[in-house]
Design a protein around this motif. Structure first.
Motif, PDB file in Angstrom:
ATOM      1  N   LEU A  82       0.842  -1.202   0.000  1.00 46.10           N
ATOM      2  CA  LEU A  82       0.000   0.000   0.000  1.00 46.10           C
ATOM      3  C   LEU A  82       0.876   1.250   0.000  1.00 46.10           C
ATOM      4  N   GLU A  83       1.966   1.209   0.736  1.00 44.43           N
ATOM      5  CA  GLU A  83       2.870   2.370   0.745  1.00 44.43           C
ATOM      6  C   GLU A  83       3.503   2.607  -0.613  1.00 44.43           C
ATOM      7  N   HIS A  84       3.639   1.552  -1.400  1.00 43.33           N
ATOM      8  CA  HIS A  84       4.193   1.694  -2.752  1.00 43.33           C
ATOM      9  C   HIS A  84       3.105   1.992  -3.782  1.00 43.33           C
ATOM     10  N   GLY A  85       1.899   2.295  -3.338  1.00 40.97           N
ATOM     11  CA  GLY A  85       0.845   2.729  -4.270  1.00 40.97           C
ATOM     12  C   GLY A  85       0.011   1.607  -4.863  1.00 40.97           C
ATOM     13  N   TYR A  86       0.189   0.387  -4.401  1.00 40.13           N
ATOM     14  CA  TYR A  86      -0.604  -0.736  -4.908  1.00 40.13           C
ATOM     15  C   TYR A  86      -1.990  -0.743  -4.260  1.00 40.13           C
ATOM     16  N   ALA A  87      -2.982  -1.230  -4.982  1.00 40.67           N
ATOM     17  CA  ALA A  87      -4.249  -1.611  -4.364  1.00 40.67           C
ATOM     18  C   ALA A  87      -4.084  -3.090  -3.996  1.00 40.67           C
ATOM     19  N   VAL A  88      -4.636  -3.490  -2.854  1.00 36.56           N
ATOM     20  CA  VAL A  88      -4.376  -4.853  -2.371  1.00 36.56           C
ATOM     21  C   VAL A  88      -5.660  -5.636  -2.114  1.00 36.56           C
ATOM     22  N   ILE A  89      -5.718  -6.832  -2.670  1.00 36.93           N
ATOM     23  CA  ILE A  89      -6.751  -7.792  -2.263  1.00 36.93           C
ATOM     24  C   ILE A  89      -6.067  -8.705  -1.244  1.00 36.93           C
ATOM     25  N   PHE A  90      -6.594  -8.704  -0.039  1.00 38.57           N
ATOM     26  CA  PHE A  90      -5.939  -9.450   1.053  1.00 38.57           C
ATOM     27  C   PHE A  90      -6.777 -10.690   1.351  1.00 38.57           C
ATOM     28  N   LEU A  91      -6.350 -11.810   0.780  1.00 34.56           N
ATOM     29  CA  LEU A  91      -7.062 -13.083   0.957  1.00 34.56           C
ATOM     30  C   LEU A  91      -6.432 -13.786   2.159  1.00 34.56           C
ATOM     31  N   HIS A  92      -7.144 -13.768   3.269  1.00 35.47           N
ATOM     32  CA  HIS A  92      -6.513 -14.188   4.532  1.00 35.47           C
ATOM     33  C   HIS A  92      -7.367 -15.182   5.297  1.00 35.47           C
ATOM     34  N   ARG A  93      -6.694 -15.915   6.150  1.00 38.38           N
ATOM     35  CA  ARG A  93      -7.382 -16.831   7.065  1.00 38.38           C
ATOM     36  C   ARG A  93      -8.181 -16.005   8.069  1.00 38.38           C
ATOM     37  N   GLN A  94      -9.455 -16.366   8.194  1.00 40.73           N
ATOM     38  CA  GLN A  94     -10.333 -15.683   9.150  1.00 40.73           C
ATOM     39  C   GLN A  94      -9.655 -15.594  10.531  1.00 40.73           C
ATOM     40  N   TYR A  95      -9.706 -14.426  11.115  1.00 35.36           N
ATOM     41  CA  TYR A  95      -9.157 -14.121  12.446  1.00 35.36           C
ATOM     42  C   TYR A  95      -7.626 -14.148  12.525  1.00 35.36           C
ATOM     43  N   SER A  96      -6.956 -14.240  11.383  1.00 36.22           N
ATOM     44  CA  SER A  96      -5.494 -14.101  11.443  1.00 36.22           C
ATOM     45  C   SER A  96      -5.166 -12.606  11.402  1.00 36.22           C
ATOM     46  N   LEU A  97      -3.887 -12.266  11.452  1.00 32.32           N
ATOM     47  CA  LEU A  97      -3.504 -10.845  11.558  1.00 32.32           C
ATOM     48  C   LEU A  97      -3.921 -10.055  10.325  1.00 32.32           C
ATOM     49  N   LEU A  98      -4.380  -8.833  10.561  1.00 33.46           N
ATOM     50  CA  LEU A  98      -4.795  -7.937   9.478  1.00 33.46           C
ATOM     51  C   LEU A  98      -3.828  -6.750   9.421  1.00 33.46           C
ATOM     52  N   PRO A  99      -3.673  -6.154   8.215  1.00 35.99           N
ATOM     53  CA  PRO A  99      -2.845  -4.957   8.136  1.00 35.99           C
ATOM     54  C   PRO A  99      -3.372  -3.891   9.097  1.00 35.99           C
ATOM     55  N   TYR A 100      -2.484  -3.118   9.639  1.00 38.50           N
ATOM     56  CA  TYR A 100      -2.755  -2.014  10.583  1.00 38.50           C
ATOM     57  C   TYR A 100      -3.202  -2.495  11.955  1.00 38.50           C
ATOM     58  N   SER A 101      -4.293  -3.257  12.039  1.00 40.46           N
ATOM     59  CA  SER A 101      -4.706  -3.682  13.381  1.00 40.46           C
ATOM     60  C   SER A 101      -3.706  -4.682  13.971  1.00 40.46           C
ATOM     61  N   ARG A 102      -2.858  -5.272  13.116  1.00 37.78           N
ATOM     62  CA  ARG A 102      -1.862  -6.241  13.627  1.00 37.78           C
ATOM     63  C   ARG A 102      -0.915  -5.588  14.640  1.00 37.78           C
ATOM     64  N   HIS A 103      -0.758  -4.263  14.575  1.00 44.28           N
ATOM     65  CA  HIS A 103       0.122  -3.596  15.534  1.00 44.28           C
ATOM     66  C   HIS A 103      -0.433  -3.694  16.958  1.00 44.28           C
ATOM     67  N   TYR A 104      -1.743  -3.941  17.043  1.00 44.82           N
ATOM     68  CA  TYR A 104      -2.407  -3.989  18.359  1.00 44.82           C
ATOM     69  C   TYR A 104      -3.142  -5.311  18.535  1.00 44.82           C
ATOM     70  N   SER A 105      -2.548  -6.392  18.025  1.00 46.10           N
ATOM     71  CA  SER A 105      -3.253  -7.678  18.072  1.00 46.10           C
ATOM     72  C   SER A 105      -3.197  -8.269  19.482  1.00 46.10           C
ATOM     73  N   HIS A 106      -4.173  -9.117  19.789  1.00 46.79           N
ATOM     74  CA  HIS A 106      -4.219  -9.703  21.121  1.00 46.79           C
ATOM     75  C   HIS A 106      -3.022 -10.611  21.404  1.00 46.79           C
ATOM     76  N   SER A 107      -2.360 -11.100  20.338  1.00 44.99           N
ATOM     77  CA  SER A 107      -1.227 -11.991  20.586  1.00 44.99           C
ATOM     78  C   SER A 107      -0.008 -11.203  21.082  1.00 44.99           C
ATOM     79  N   LYS A 108       0.006  -9.897  20.808  1.00 46.33           N
ATOM     80  CA  LYS A 108       1.153  -9.075  21.219  1.00 46.33           C
ATOM     81  C   LYS A 108       0.862  -8.324  22.509  1.00 46.33           C
ATOM     82  N   ASN A 109      -0.353  -7.814  22.600  1.00 48.86           N
ATOM     83  CA  ASN A 109      -0.674  -6.929  23.711  1.00 48.86           C
ATOM     84  C   ASN A 109      -2.194  -6.877  23.901  1.00 48.86           C
ATOM     85  N   CYS A 110      -2.607  -6.334  25.023  1.00 52.01           N
ATOM     86  CA  CYS A 110      -4.042  -6.180  25.261  1.00 52.01           C
ATOM     87  C   CYS A 110      -4.397  -4.725  24.959  1.00 52.01           C
ATOM     88  N   PHE A 111      -5.382  -4.488  24.090  1.00 55.89           N
ATOM     89  CA  PHE A 111      -5.685  -3.114  23.668  1.00 55.89           C
ATOM     90  C   PHE A 111      -6.035  -2.217  24.863  1.00 55.89           C
TER      91      PHE A 111
END
Ligand code: PAZ
Length: 318
Positions: A80-109
Motif C-alpha cells: 500500500l505504501e508503494h501505491g498498490y491496491a491490495v486484495i488481502f485473501l486471509h485466514r479468518q481471524y489471522s492478523l490484518l494490516p494495521y490492526s496487527r500492531h495492536y493484536s491480542h497476541s502481542k498486547n491487550c488493547f
C-alpha cells in the motif's frame, strides 16, 4: 506418487464452492474495475495465514497449517505504501494490516487506554504518536478504497477464492502481482470421502487417508493470469533443501520469483530466487532489535523486478 494427484479442474468439478462465492466475485470485480481505471495503478493479491483441512463435514476437528498471518499483513502495508491496491485473501481471524500492531497476541488493547477524567477514555499519551501514525495510514487507505479483505478458513474455500480472484485480476494482469504467502495444505479429504458427523473415539486409533491437493500454481500461471507477475513462497524447516525446492518450483511453474524461508529464521532471513539470481536478504542483529521488518526490504526488490518484467514484456509487444 505424483500421478495420484487430482488435476485442478477435477478438484473444482468434484468439490462444493463456498456459499458466498458469488458475493465475493461481485465485490472483487468492482474493486478490480475501479482500480483498473486509475492509470498505472497496480493491484496485488496477497494471500496470508494457513488453511485448515476439516476431518468431518460438520466440522469438529481439523488439521491446521502454520501461519499467524504476520508475513501477509506486514507485506500488505508495504505494498500500500508503494501505491498498490491490495486484495488481502486471509485466514479468518489471522492478523490484518494495521490492526496487527495492536493484536491480542502481542498486547491487550486495554493497556493503551486510560480514563480521560470526564467519564470517557483516551489513548495513553506514551502510545499516542505511534498509534496516530498507524491510524492515519489506515484511514487514508480506507478512504481511497485501496484494500479489499476476503477471508477463508479451509483449503477448499481458499482454492475456489484464489481461482475467482485470479480470473478477475486477469482483466488487468499486466498490472497485477500475485504474492502467495499463505500456508496452504498439501493434503485434504475430498467431500465424497468425508464423514458427515463427528468422528467417534470409542473405536481405537484413528487412521486417516488424505488425498493430495492439486498444484494450483500451474493453472494460475498457465491459464488464469499468464501475464501477471507471480511470487510464491516456500517454507522449509531443513535449510539444506530450501534452495533446491524453491528452484524446482520455479522450473515447474515458470513463474517469476520464489521467496524461500526457514521456519525458525523467517523474520530476519529470506532468499529471493528468480531464474537469474539467488539473493540472500538478512536483517542485522541491530535491525532486528530495532524492530525493522524484513518485508520492507524484499518487497522493494520484488517491485523493482516487476517493473523490469513489465517493461520487458511491453518492449516485446512493440
Ligand atoms: O504468517 P507467518 O509470518 O506466521 O508465516 C509466514 C509463512 C512462513 C507461512 C510464509 O512466509 C510462507 O513461507 N508461506 C508459504 C508456506 C508454504 O511453503 O506452504
Amino acid at each position: 506418487m505424483e500421478s495420484m494427484r487430482i488435476r485442478p479442474s477435477q478438484f473444482f468439478d468434484s468439490q462444493q464452492p463456498p456459499a458466498n462465492l458469488q458475493d465475493i466475485k461481485t465485490r472483487i470485480n468492482s474493486f478490480v474495475e475501479k482500480h483498473a481505471k486509475v492509470p498505472g495503478r497496480r493491484i496485488v493479491l496477497v494471500t496470508s495465514g494457513g488453511t485448515t483441512v476439516p476431518l468431518e463435514a460438520q466440522t469438529v476437528r481439523f488439521i491446521d497449517n502454520f501461519s499467524a498471518g504476520t508475513r501477509g499483513s506486514i507485506s500488505t502495508e508495504y505494498f500500500l505504501e508503494h501505491g498498490y491496491a491490495v486484495i488481502f485473501l486471509h485466514r479468518q481471524y489471522s492478523l490484518l494490516p494495521y490492526s496487527r500492531h495492536y493484536s491480542h497476541s502481542k498486547n491487550c488493547f486495554l493497556d493503551f487506554m486510560k480514563p480521560d477524567g470526564n467519564g470517557g477514555i483516551t489513548v495513553a499519551p506514551q502510545y499516542t504518536p505511534a498509534m496516530l501514525q498507524v491510524l492515519e495510514k489506515y484511514n487514508s487507505v480506507k478512504q481511497q478504497g485501496l484494500l479489499e479483505l476476503v477471508s477463508f478458513v479451509d483449503v477448499n474455500e481458499y482454492l475456489f477464492l484464489l481461482r475467482e480472484i485470479s480470473c478477475s485480476l486477469a482483466k488487468i494482469q499486466e498490472r497485477a502481482m500475485f504474492y502467495l504467502a499463505a500456508a496452504v495444505s498439501d493434503f485434504y479429504i475430498p467431500m465424497g470421502k468425508m464423514v458427515q458427523h463427528k468422528i467417534q473415539s470409542g473405536e481405537g486409533a484413528l487412521h486417516l487417508e488424505l488425498d493430495q491437493v492439486p498444484k494450483i500454481l500451474s493453472p494460475l500461471v498457465k491459464e488464469w493470469a499468464p501475464r501477471a507477475f507471480v511470487v510464491s513462497f516456500k517454507l522449509e524447516t531443513d535449510p539444506s533443501i530450501l534452495i533446491s525446492k524453491a528452484k524446482t518450483a520455479l522450473a515447474r511453474y515458470s513463474h517469476q520469483a520464489v521467496i524461500g524461508n526457514i521456519l525458525s529464521t523467517r523474520k530476519h532471513h529470506v532468499i529471493l530466487i528468480t531464474n537469474q539470481e539467488e539473493k540472500d536478504i538478512r536483517l542485522t542483529k541491530e535491525e532486528q532489535d530495532l524492530g525493522v521488518e524484513i518485508e520492507g526490504s524484499f518487497i522493494h526488490e520484488l517491485i523493482e523486478r516487476q517493473d523490469r518484467w513489465v517493461a520487458a514484456a511491453a518492449a516485446v509487444e512493440k
